[in-house]
Design a protein around this motif. Structure first.
Motif: not given
Length: 164
Positions: A21-23, A63-64, A70-72
């Protein structure tokens, strides 16, 4: 804002991936950078470029797509390393992108994404739903002086083969 088209050459990277999540992203990024640097050094390799964050599940507006991003998180390195459950090392293929330098608080770079998406459309391109962000300053710089290079990947629209 200055936007340029680039073709990023293929590069060997080592990375860590997560769905968050973003936070939770800021703390994950900091820990990942430290873990990756330790893994690189432990394997007698060298970081040869700017660390990056890549977002992989973006929609057509940049935007998500959903609550979990999903990040790398990764580093370009001088040699491929053994991959593990935690660390992936591979040759990242060359890609075509538009990029810009954003200076300011990281939380305010949404407008840059919108302008980059518009630039892709002007090139008769299709956003391929992946971005790369390269942090050019460290966390000690004031928020309004933070420098982030943003790259949005794209491909050219395919021509309709049935038209004459």
């Amino acid at each position: 804002m200055q936007i340029e088209k680039i073709i990023k050459p293929a590069q060997t990277i080592v990375s860590m991936s997560a769905h968050l999540s973003h936070e939770h992203i800021p703390s994950y990024i900091g820990k990942s950078f430290a873990d990756l640097l330790e893994y690189i050094q432990k394997n007698d390799a060298e970081s040869i470029g700017t660390p990056f964050i890549s977002y992989l599940n973006l929609d057509e507006s940049g935007q998500p797509r959903d609550q979990l991003l999903e990040i790398e998180v990764g580093f370009p390195i001088n040699q491929e390393l053994p991959s593990t459950e935690k660390f992936q090392s591979y040759l990242l293929p060359s890609y075509q992108a538009v990029r810009t330098l954003y200076i300011g608080d990281y939380d305010d770079l949404t407008d840059s994404y919108e302008e980059l998406i518009a630039a892709i459309k002007q090139e008769n391109g299709v956003f391929t739903f992946r971005s790369y962000e390269y942090f050019l300053t460290d966390a000690s710089a004031p928020l309004d002086e933070q420098e982030t290079m943003i790259e949005l990947t794209y491909r050219l629209k395919r021509k309709d083969l049935l038209s004459s």
